[in-house]
Design a protein around this motif. Structure first.
Motif, PDB file in Angstrom:
ATOM      1  N   LEU A 114       0.841  -1.199   0.000  1.00 15.36           N
ATOM      2  CA  LEU A 114       0.000   0.000   0.000  1.00 15.36           C
ATOM      3  C   LEU A 114       0.874   1.247   0.000  1.00 15.36           C
ATOM      4  O   LEU A 114       1.754   1.410   0.856  1.00 15.36           O
ATOM      5  N   LEU A 115       0.648   2.138  -0.958  1.00 16.15           N
ATOM      6  CA  LEU A 115       1.361   3.417  -1.018  1.00 16.15           C
ATOM      7  C   LEU A 115       0.506   4.489  -0.349  1.00 16.15           C
ATOM      8  O   LEU A 115      -0.555   4.843  -0.861  1.00 16.15           O
ATOM      9  N   ALA A 116       0.958   4.963   0.787  1.00 16.90           N
ATOM     10  CA  ALA A 116       0.192   5.970   1.522  1.00 16.90           C
ATOM     11  C   ALA A 116       0.390   7.335   0.878  1.00 16.90           C
ATOM     12  O   ALA A 116       1.518   7.794   0.704  1.00 16.90           O
ATOM     13  N   ARG A 117      -0.710   7.994   0.521  1.00 14.10           N
ATOM     14  CA  ARG A 117      -0.680   9.371   0.049  1.00 14.10           C
ATOM     15  C   ARG A 117      -0.853  10.300   1.251  1.00 14.10           C
ATOM     16  O   ARG A 117      -1.023   9.839   2.379  1.00 14.10           O
ATOM     17  N   PRO A 118      -0.827  11.617   1.048  1.00 15.47           N
ATOM     18  CA  PRO A 118      -0.775  12.542   2.189  1.00 15.47           C
ATOM     19  C   PRO A 118      -1.814  12.325   3.288  1.00 15.47           C
ATOM     20  O   PRO A 118      -1.463  12.368   4.476  1.00 15.47           O
ATOM     21  N   LEU A 119      -3.083  12.118   2.947  1.00 15.88           N
ATOM     22  CA  LEU A 119      -4.091  11.985   4.002  1.00 15.88           C
ATOM     23  C   LEU A 119      -3.848  10.751   4.861  1.00 15.88           C
ATOM     24  O   LEU A 119      -3.935  10.816   6.094  1.00 15.88           O
ATOM     25  N   LEU A 120      -3.546   9.628   4.247  1.00 16.07           N
ATOM     26  CA  LEU A 120      -3.266   8.418   5.017  1.00 16.07           C
ATOM     27  C   LEU A 120      -1.966   8.565   5.801  1.00 16.07           C
ATOM     28  O   LEU A 120      -1.871   8.138   6.959  1.00 16.07           O
ATOM     29  N   GLN A 121      -0.962   9.176   5.207  1.00 14.26           N
ATOM     30  CA  GLN A 121       0.298   9.419   5.913  1.00 14.26           C
ATOM     31  C   GLN A 121       0.054  10.210   7.189  1.00 14.26           C
ATOM     32  O   GLN A 121       0.607   9.903   8.246  1.00 14.26           O
ATOM     33  N   ALA A 122      -0.772  11.255   7.083  1.00 12.93           N
ATOM     34  CA  ALA A 122      -1.031  12.111   8.237  1.00 12.93           C
ATOM     35  C   ALA A 122      -1.740  11.349   9.353  1.00 12.93           C
ATOM     36  O   ALA A 122      -1.475  11.574  10.538  1.00 12.93           O
ATOM     37  N   LEU A 123      -2.653  10.447   8.992  1.00 12.08           N
ATOM     38  CA  LEU A 123      -3.375   9.682   9.998  1.00 12.08           C
ATOM     39  C   LEU A 123      -2.471   8.673  10.690  1.00 12.08           C
ATOM     40  O   LEU A 123      -2.672   8.342  11.860  1.00 12.08           O
ATOM     41  N   GLU A 124      -1.474   8.171   9.989  1.00 12.92           N
ATOM     42  CA  GLU A 124      -0.603   7.135  10.542  1.00 12.92           C
ATOM     43  C   GLU A 124       0.646   7.691  11.208  1.00 12.92           C
ATOM     44  O   GLU A 124       1.381   6.942  11.853  1.00 12.92           O
ATOM     45  N   THR A 125       0.909   8.979  11.051  1.00 13.22           N
ATOM     46  CA  THR A 125       2.115   9.594  11.601  1.00 13.22           C
ATOM     47  C   THR A 125       1.759  10.399  12.846  1.00 13.22           C
ATOM     48  O   THR A 125       0.918  11.295  12.799  1.00 13.22           O
ATOM     49  N   VAL A 126       2.405  10.082  13.953  1.00 10.42           N
ATOM     50  CA  VAL A 126       2.149  10.782  15.219  1.00 10.42           C
ATOM     51  C   VAL A 126       3.478  11.267  15.793  1.00 10.42           C
ATOM     52  O   VAL A 126       4.387  10.473  16.029  1.00 10.42           O
ATOM     53  N   PRO A 127       3.594  12.598  16.020  1.00  4.59           N
ATOM     54  CA  PRO A 127       2.657  13.656  15.621  1.00  4.59           C
ATOM     55  C   PRO A 127       2.897  14.049  14.169  1.00  4.59           C
ATOM     56  O   PRO A 127       3.906  13.681  13.569  1.00  4.59           O
ATOM     57  N   SER A 128       1.995  14.826  13.619  1.00  2.33           N
ATOM     58  CA  SER A 128       2.177  15.333  12.261  1.00  2.33           C
ATOM     59  C   SER A 128       1.355  16.606  12.073  1.00  2.33           C
ATOM     60  O   SER A 128       0.392  16.851  12.803  1.00  2.33           O
ATOM     61  N   VAL A 129       1.767  17.395  11.095  1.00  2.00           N
ATOM     62  CA  VAL A 129       1.010  18.578  10.677  1.00  2.00           C
ATOM     63  C   VAL A 129       0.604  18.347   9.226  1.00  2.00           C
ATOM     64  O   VAL A 129       1.458  18.159   8.360  1.00  2.00           O
TER      65      VAL A 129
END
Length: 293
Positions: A112-127
């Motif tokens: 699965l290639l995570a695009r920005p929205l999925l990346q943001a949900l899986e990255t803690v913390p993130s902006v």
């Protein structure tokens, strides 16, 4: 961080000079865990604020650049088809005969290639920076609203992905079209104005300490004059703070300690990006522009 003043100070350490209103909006967005919707003309510092916030929070900045035709798949995730095909061929070469097992492996998380929205949900913390939402279509805007409502994404082959800690979200718009009220209601809203002359001088001096004080003052005053052109002679694209910084940086690169008509004429491309605007300014007289009108 206990007050807007604290955020203002932390942003200042990142060379971003926020006024009281913007610092308050940013502080409330962090405290209330609400997306911050920033609207204003291009070049006033909307994207730069997201970058400064990421630096303040010590979090990666994940940017989703919006454009016409952007759809959910391009913002969410995609399957790595080349890797899936290689896996399939390797399995066939190894004589794997279990079709169900092989199909399940093809839709494993590793493909699965995570695009920005999925990346943001899986990255803690993130902006998460959703930049220039006004360039996207109405359908994508409605989809984004759904994601921001519960910070959950459904991947049919894998299940539901929910953010353990919601990202800090900054949504920007240059107001090339009106964004729907539903999205704005989900966010805290702040309109960014062009800075005052004094604040623009401070921004230039803060971001480009190598610029002479007189040069920074002249560039800021000229930029203020360019934005204040009367309605009949308004520029196609008045300069923002970003252009003021570009102009100052260009002048510093040329070794200029002050702005004069000759130097201004050869560096107008750093501040005015339309030929018609450059011709209009030259016709009106560069000396008058530098002298403050």
């Amino acid at each position: 961080m206990e007050s807007p003043g604290d955020l203002q100070r932390l942003l200042d350490e990142q060379a971003y000079l926020a006024d009281e209103g913007l610092a308050t909006a940013g502080f409330l967005a962090l405290r209330m865990r609400r997306p911050l919707f920033l609207e204003g003309e291009a070049g006033v510092g909307k994207t730069a604020l997201a970058k400064a916030l990421a630096a303040v929070l010590g979090a990666p900045l994940i940017r989703l650049q919006c454009y016409e035709g952007l759809d959910a798949a391009q913002a969410l995730y995609d399957w790595d088809f080349p890797r899936q095909l290689l896996h399939l061929r390797a399995a066939e070469a190894a004589g794997v005969a279990d079709v169900d097992r092989l199909e399940g492996e093809l839709y494993d998380r590793r493909f699965l290639l995570a695009r920005p929205l999925l990346q943001a949900l899986e990255t803690v913390p993130s902006v998460l920076l959703v930049d220039e939402i006004d360039r996207a279509d109405d359908e994508f805007e409605a989809f984004l609203l759904e994601v921001l409502s519960d910070f959950t994404i459904s991947v049919p082959e894998l299940g539901t992905v929910r953010a353990e800690v919601p990202p800090v979200v900054v949504v920007t718009s240059n107001r090339t079209r009106e964004v729907h009220d539903a999205l704005k209601r989900r966010c805290l809203y702040h309109w960014l104005e062009h800075p005052s002359y004094e604040r623009e001088v401070a921004i230039i001096r803060r971001r480009l300490p190598g610029a002479a004080e007189r040069l920074a003052s002249q560039v800021a005053r000229a930029a203020q004059q360019l934005r204040a052109q009367p309605a009949g002679g308004a520029l196609l694209k008045p300069p923002g703070v970003a252009e003021s910084l570009d102009w100052t940086e260009a002048l510093v690169a040329l070794g200029a300690r002050e702005l004069d008509p000759a130097t201004a004429a050869v560096t107008l491309g750093a501040v005015l990006k339309y030929r018609e605007d450059q011709e209009r300014v030259v016709k009106n007289g560069l000396a008058a522009l530098i002298d403050g009108g």
